[in-house]
Design a protein around this motif. Structure first.
Motif, PDB file in Angstrom:
ATOM      1  N   SER A  13       1.428  -1.625  -0.242  1.00 57.99           N
ATOM      2  CA  SER A  13       0.082  -0.161  -0.254  1.00 57.99           C
ATOM      3  C   SER A  13       1.243   1.528   0.069  1.00 57.99           C
ATOM      4  N   LEU A  14       1.599   1.153   0.583  1.00 63.30           N
ATOM      5  CA  LEU A  14       2.956   2.340   1.015  1.00 63.30           C
ATOM      6  C   LEU A  14       3.852   3.081  -0.690  1.00 63.30           C
ATOM      7  N   ARG A  15       3.817   0.899  -1.663  1.00 61.40           N
ATOM      8  CA  ARG A  15       4.036   1.508  -2.427  1.00 61.40           C
ATOM      9  C   ARG A  15       2.523   1.679  -3.925  1.00 61.40           C
TER      10      ARG A  15
ATOM     11  N   TYR B 122       3.827   6.222  -5.778  1.00 61.63           N
ATOM     12  CA  TYR B 122       2.872   6.292  -7.645  1.00 61.63           C
ATOM     13  C   TYR B 122       2.235   6.903  -7.056  1.00 61.63           C
ATOM     14  N   VAL B 123       1.399   6.631  -7.172  1.00 57.56           N
ATOM     15  CA  VAL B 123       0.060   7.511  -6.627  1.00 57.56           C
ATOM     16  C   VAL B 123       0.018   8.904  -7.431  1.00 57.56           C
ATOM     17  N   HIS B 124       1.240   9.216  -5.744  1.00 56.29           N
ATOM     18  CA  HIS B 124       0.939  11.377  -5.229  1.00 56.29           C
ATOM     19  C   HIS B 124       2.297  11.383  -5.665  1.00 56.29           C
ATOM     20  N   MET B 125       3.406  10.443  -6.204  1.00 56.06           N
ATOM     21  CA  MET B 125       4.962  11.169  -6.674  1.00 56.06           C
ATOM     22  C   MET B 125       4.825  11.284  -8.084  1.00 56.06           C
ATOM     23  N   PHE B 126       3.635  10.649  -8.980  1.00 52.89           N
ATOM     24  CA  PHE B 126       3.844  10.471 -10.273  1.00 52.89           C
ATOM     25  C   PHE B 126       3.055  11.923 -10.410  1.00 52.89           C
TER      26      PHE B 126
ATOM     27  N   TYR C 166       8.544   7.747   0.890  1.00 55.65           N
ATOM     28  CA  TYR C 166       8.235   6.112   1.020  1.00 55.65           C
ATOM     29  C   TYR C 166       8.848   5.312   0.820  1.00 55.65           C
ATOM     30  N   THR C 167      10.828   5.384   0.392  1.00 51.94           N
ATOM     31  CA  THR C 167      10.893   4.375   0.343  1.00 51.94           C
ATOM     32  C   THR C 167      11.757   4.087   2.108  1.00 51.94           C
TER      33      THR C 167
END
Ligand SMILES: [Fe+2]
Length: 161
Positions: free
Chosen positions: A28-30, A34-38, A70-71
């Motif tokens: 879910s973090l992954r 993607y959703v947020h940073m992209f 996120y990492t």
């Protein structure tokens, strides 16, 4: 049509960030990464186009801005930690000049200070961060993002919401 925009550099940053997110064990973090940073990167491009600022730098700042959160799964001081991480990532990538890396990382460094006004690239990143949150959940605007979202709606000619 040749826009003069070096999309290969944007693509390269996107690939690097994708590679880092792929290694995040928590699904879910992954996915949120993607959703947020992209999403923020795309909003950065939109605002850079609108304001006549550097699109490649804005996109790179968007893709990398929450890399520390996120990492690592830890959001504490993530803007400052993220600026350091982004600097290393971009230096290794060798696609931006030292001056450009400085600008991108400075925008990341200040992006949590939403009440403060900085330079054009910092403002694009802060506004794009707010825009992604508000577009992701149009029914909710966080208190700390209200002022910026109001200004953004005016700038973008948005009447509803
Ligand atoms: Fe963010």
């Amino acid at each position: 049509m040749d826009t003069g925009i070096r999309t290969d550099r944007i693509e390269a940053v996107r690939e690097i960030v994708s590679g880092l997110l792929e290694q995040v064990p928590n699904a879910s973090l992954r996915a949120s990464g993607y959703v947020h940073m992209f999403g923020v990167a795309e909003a950065c491009v939109l605002l850079a186009m609108r304001r006549g600022e550097d699109i490649e730098l804005a996109a790179a700042a968007g893709y990398l801005h929450d890399i520390a959160t996120y990492t690592t799964g830890n959001a504490v001081d993530h803007a400052h930690r993220g600026a350091e991480m982004a600097k290393q990532i971009l230096q290794e990538a060798g696609i931006f000049s030292t001056e450009e890396i400085g600008k991108i990382c400075q925008a990341i460094f200040f992006h949590s200070d939403k009440k403060m006004e900085n330079g054009p690239l910092e403002e694009i990143l802060k506004d794009a961060d707010v825009l992604q949150h508000c577009l992701f959940d149009p029914g909710y605007v966080a208190k700390k993002e209200k002022d910026r979202f109001k200004k953004l709606k005016k700038e973008l000619g948005i009447k509803k919401g």
